[in-house]
Design a protein around this motif. Structure first.
Motif, PDB file in Angstrom:
ATOM      1  N   THR A   1       0.821  -1.227   0.000  1.00 48.87           N
ATOM      2  CA  THR A   1       0.000   0.000   0.000  1.00 48.87           C
ATOM      3  C   THR A   1       0.845   1.263   0.000  1.00 48.87           C
ATOM      4  N   ALA A   2       2.127   1.145   0.405  1.00 45.87           N
ATOM      5  CA  ALA A   2       3.028   2.301   0.363  1.00 45.87           C
ATOM      6  C   ALA A   2       3.755   2.402  -0.974  1.00 45.87           C
ATOM      7  N   GLY A   3       3.524   1.458  -1.867  1.00 46.15           N
ATOM      8  CA  GLY A   3       4.160   1.494  -3.175  1.00 46.15           C
ATOM      9  C   GLY A   3       5.548   0.896  -3.189  1.00 46.15           C
ATOM     10  N   ARG A   4       5.931   0.197  -2.097  1.00 45.96           N
ATOM     11  CA  ARG A   4       7.244  -0.444  -2.041  1.00 45.96           C
ATOM     12  C   ARG A   4       7.157  -1.898  -2.502  1.00 45.96           C
ATOM     13  N   ARG A   5       8.274  -2.460  -2.864  1.00 38.95           N
ATOM     14  CA  ARG A   5       8.325  -3.871  -3.204  1.00 38.95           C
ATOM     15  C   ARG A   5       8.128  -4.678  -1.916  1.00 38.95           C
ATOM     16  N   PRO A   6       7.073  -5.506  -1.823  1.00 36.90           N
ATOM     17  CA  PRO A   6       6.802  -6.226  -0.572  1.00 36.90           C
ATOM     18  C   PRO A   6       7.862  -7.288  -0.286  1.00 36.90           C
ATOM     19  N   VAL A   7       7.993  -7.621   1.001  1.00 39.21           N
ATOM     20  CA  VAL A   7       8.974  -8.622   1.412  1.00 39.21           C
ATOM     21  C   VAL A   7       8.639 -10.000   0.847  1.00 39.21           C
ATOM     22  N   ALA A   8       7.382 -10.224   0.533  1.00 37.96           N
ATOM     23  CA  ALA A   8       6.935 -11.455  -0.129  1.00 37.96           C
ATOM     24  C   ALA A   8       5.691 -11.099  -0.919  1.00 37.96           C
ATOM     25  N   ARG A   9       5.394 -11.888  -1.907  1.00 34.94           N
ATOM     26  CA  ARG A   9       4.245 -11.582  -2.762  1.00 34.94           C
ATOM     27  C   ARG A   9       2.956 -12.105  -2.118  1.00 34.94           C
ATOM     28  N   PRO A  10       1.908 -11.290  -2.067  1.00 33.93           N
ATOM     29  CA  PRO A  10       0.634 -11.790  -1.537  1.00 33.93           C
ATOM     30  C   PRO A  10       0.038 -12.844  -2.463  1.00 33.93           C
ATOM     31  N   ARG A  11      -0.904 -13.598  -1.941  1.00 33.09           N
ATOM     32  CA  ARG A  11      -1.586 -14.570  -2.787  1.00 33.09           C
ATOM     33  C   ARG A  11      -2.230 -13.847  -3.981  1.00 33.09           C
ATOM     34  N   ARG A  12      -2.353 -14.544  -5.114  1.00 35.94           N
ATOM     35  CA  ARG A  12      -2.791 -13.907  -6.355  1.00 35.94           C
ATOM     36  C   ARG A  12      -4.177 -13.268  -6.202  1.00 35.94           C
ATOM     37  N   VAL A  13      -5.122 -13.985  -5.575  1.00 37.48           N
ATOM     38  CA  VAL A  13      -6.468 -13.451  -5.435  1.00 37.48           C
ATOM     39  C   VAL A  13      -6.470 -12.198  -4.568  1.00 37.48           C
ATOM     40  N   ILE A  14      -5.562 -12.128  -3.598  1.00 36.16           N
ATOM     41  CA  ILE A  14      -5.462 -10.957  -2.731  1.00 36.16           C
ATOM     42  C   ILE A  14      -4.782  -9.800  -3.458  1.00 36.16           C
ATOM     43  N   GLU A  15      -3.713 -10.099  -4.152  1.00 43.13           N
ATOM     44  CA  GLU A  15      -3.011  -9.046  -4.899  1.00 43.13           C
ATOM     45  C   GLU A  15      -3.926  -8.403  -5.930  1.00 43.13           C
ATOM     46  N   ASP A  16      -4.675  -9.228  -6.659  1.00 42.36           N
ATOM     47  CA  ASP A  16      -5.599  -8.689  -7.664  1.00 42.36           C
ATOM     48  C   ASP A  16      -6.637  -7.779  -7.014  1.00 42.36           C
ATOM     49  N   SER A  17      -7.128  -8.199  -5.840  1.00 43.60           N
ATOM     50  CA  SER A  17      -8.116  -7.389  -5.143  1.00 43.60           C
ATOM     51  C   SER A  17      -7.518  -6.083  -4.628  1.00 43.60           C
ATOM     52  N   TRP A  18      -6.310  -6.145  -4.093  1.00 41.36           N
ATOM     53  CA  TRP A  18      -5.645  -4.919  -3.636  1.00 41.36           C
ATOM     54  C   TRP A  18      -5.466  -3.935  -4.800  1.00 41.36           C
ATOM     55  N   GLN A  19      -5.106  -4.455  -5.961  1.00 39.17           N
ATOM     56  CA  GLN A  19      -4.938  -3.584  -7.129  1.00 39.17           C
ATOM     57  C   GLN A  19      -6.258  -2.907  -7.487  1.00 39.17           C
ATOM     58  N   ARG A  20      -7.350  -3.687  -7.451  1.00 36.75           N
ATOM     59  CA  ARG A  20      -8.668  -3.102  -7.744  1.00 36.75           C
ATOM     60  C   ARG A  20      -9.035  -2.046  -6.711  1.00 36.75           C
ATOM     61  N   SER A  21      -8.723  -2.308  -5.453  1.00 37.68           N
ATOM     62  CA  SER A  21      -9.031  -1.352  -4.386  1.00 37.68           C
ATOM     63  C   SER A  21      -8.274  -0.043  -4.592  1.00 37.68           C
ATOM     64  N   LEU A  22      -7.002  -0.143  -4.970  1.00 32.90           N
ATOM     65  CA  LEU A  22      -6.221   1.062  -5.239  1.00 32.90           C
ATOM     66  C   LEU A  22      -6.796   1.834  -6.430  1.00 32.90           C
ATOM     67  N   ARG A  23      -7.144   1.102  -7.492  1.00 36.48           N
ATOM     68  CA  ARG A  23      -7.682   1.765  -8.686  1.00 36.48           C
ATOM     69  C   ARG A  23      -9.013   2.457  -8.402  1.00 36.48           C
ATOM     70  N   SER A  24      -9.771   1.922  -7.439  1.00 36.71           N
ATOM     71  CA  SER A  24     -11.068   2.526  -7.122  1.00 36.71           C
ATOM     72  C   SER A  24     -10.927   3.753  -6.229  1.00 36.71           C
ATOM     73  N   GLY A  25      -9.686   4.058  -5.793  1.00 36.53           N
ATOM     74  CA  GLY A  25      -9.455   5.250  -4.989  1.00 36.53           C
ATOM     75  C   GLY A  25      -9.579   5.044  -3.498  1.00 36.53           C
ATOM     76  N   LEU A  26      -9.696   3.795  -3.037  1.00 39.03           N
ATOM     77  CA  LEU A  26      -9.796   3.532  -1.601  1.00 39.03           C
ATOM     78  C   LEU A  26      -8.451   3.752  -0.908  1.00 39.03           C
ATOM     79  N   HIS A  27      -8.525   4.159   0.341  1.00 39.29           N
ATOM     80  CA  HIS A  27      -7.314   4.289   1.148  1.00 39.29           C
ATOM     81  C   HIS A  27      -7.386   3.263   2.265  1.00 39.29           C
TER      82      HIS A  27
END
Length: 399
Positions: free
Chosen positions: A29-55
């Motif tokens: 959420t800070a735009g940094r490279r994470p220490v490990a990659r989240p699960r694919r379904v979670i990462e995709d959802s986080w991307q959608r949340s960011l695109r929708s303007g949520l904080h």
């Protein structure tokens, strides 16, 4: 069989694992490279949340009865009513779980609005602090990654554990949701969600939620089977004509037929206000009966030949079917729309090989394109002719 993925292994999640998830979430959420990659379904959802303007640190969630635009709830939907009809079945399955102090059972409709919840007083009180209550909107665009909205968006069971939620105020929760598909409409009508505090969560929650959704669908299937049997009996008693007829429910499932050989389901308009055209039957007069319609072939002026108008709109195809006394429309998308678009450009017709090349870019896909054409002809009579494949003479094409 639905595929699903547990958020973690074992009977409990360790503090170390939760700490790792927190680090991944903070970095992402800070735009940094994470220490490990989240699960694919979670990462995709986080991307959608960011695109929708949520904080992630939003403080206030929508209160029950409101929408993201501020509109008030306009009452329960038909989907919510169907879900609520399954409540006795679900409660019987979860009596023991709901009696403890660790589990919250939530039902949400296809728009991610909570329609019911059950659990101990302490669990309900915790949920109230998040406005996780009947009437609340739990879509991804409103509250980010969660067991209801993400399940509906992905159309698959989803387990969201602690910091896998996009919003920080949901991190104390672990939620597992599974979609419920109504076999009558073949549409997802909602989600069964099991929610816990992270300390009480267990990996089998997603298994339980998915099993409950499956049982709910089997219950709806049995209800549908019985309703078709009742409709068939009603139609046979109501039919005073010695001629042909078809009895169908509101979703187009054929309960019984006399004089016609039909598939299990036919396409009907959403609103029936008069004579219409039915595939393999022709122009019919719909007679309302308990549980559906009795379709009787038209006589006189209403039995005239149907006219079909096709409007091409990019990747969509709007089909308007008309008889002298009425019209109805149907929308084709995907490969079906591509087939109609290809045939509209070649009025002289195409072979299966040529049509496969137009639609799939591969002439070897002839079996696939034949299947698509067959389904189109099942859905809408008078649209596509064969040998060669072409639009029928009565079809008017508009672009």
């Amino acid at each position: 069989m639905r595929s699903f993925e547990a958020a973690f292994d074992g009977g409990d999640s360790s503090p170390e694992y939760l700490s790792l998830l927190e680090s991944i979430h903070a970095d992402f959420t800070a735009g940094r490279r994470p220490v490990a990659r989240p699960r694919r379904v979670i990462e995709d959802s986080w991307q959608r949340s960011l695109r929708s303007g949520l904080h992630p640190d939003i403080d206030e969630l929508p209160s029950p009865g409101s929408s993201p635009t501020g509109d008030t709830d306009h009452g329960p939907t038909a989907e919510a009513a169907t879900l609520m009809s399954l409540l006795p079945l679900l409660q019987r399955q979860l009596d023991t779980l709901l009696a403890d102090d660790h589990t919250l059972l939530v039902l949400a409709d296809a728009s991610a609005r909570v329609v019911w919840r059950g659990g101990s007083r302490s669990m309900r009180r915790l949920a109230d602090s998040l406005h996780f209550a009947p009437g609340s909107d739990w879509s991804e665009k409103t509250v980010g990654t969660n067991g209801i909205g993400t399940t509906l968006t992905s159309s698959t069971p989803v387990h969201v554990h602690g910091p896998e939620h996009f919003c920080l105020n949901q991190h104390p929760w672990s939620c597992a949701g599974a979609p419920v598909t109504d076999p009558r409409s073949r549409r997802v009508i909602g989600v069964i969600d099991l929610s816990y505090r992270t300390a009480d969560a267990h990996s089998s929650a997603i298994v339980v939620a998915t099993s409950l959704a499956r049982q709910a669908e089997l219950e709806l299937r049995e209800i549908h089977r019985q309703s078709l049997a009742d409709l068939a009996a009603t139609a046979a008693a109501r039919s005073v004509t010695s001629g042909a007829w078809v009895a169908v429910d509101r979703w187009g499932w054929v309960a019984a037929a006399k004089g016609f050989t039909l598939p299990h389901r036919i396409t009907l308009p959403e609103k029936i206000n008069g004579p219409l055209v039915v595939d393999r039957v022709g122009a019919v007069e719909p007679v309302p009966v308990t549980g559906g319609w009795l379709l009787v072939p038209c006589t006189g002026s209403s039995a005239g030949r149907s006219e079909v108008e096709v409007t091409l709109r990019g990747s969509r195809c709007e089909v308007l079917v008309g008889v002298p006394d009425g019209t109805w429309s149907h929308t084709l998308t995907g490969r079906r729309a591509a087939v109609i678009s290809a045939l509209a450009g070649r009025p002289d017709g195409l072979s299966a090989r040529e049509l496969a090349l137009e639609v799939y870019g591969d002439e070897g896909s002839r079996i696939a394109v034949r299947t698509v054409v067959h389904r189109i002809r099942q859905e809408i009579s008078g649209l596509v002719d064969t040998r060669p494949y072409r639009l029928a003479d009565t079809v008017t094409v508009r672009r």
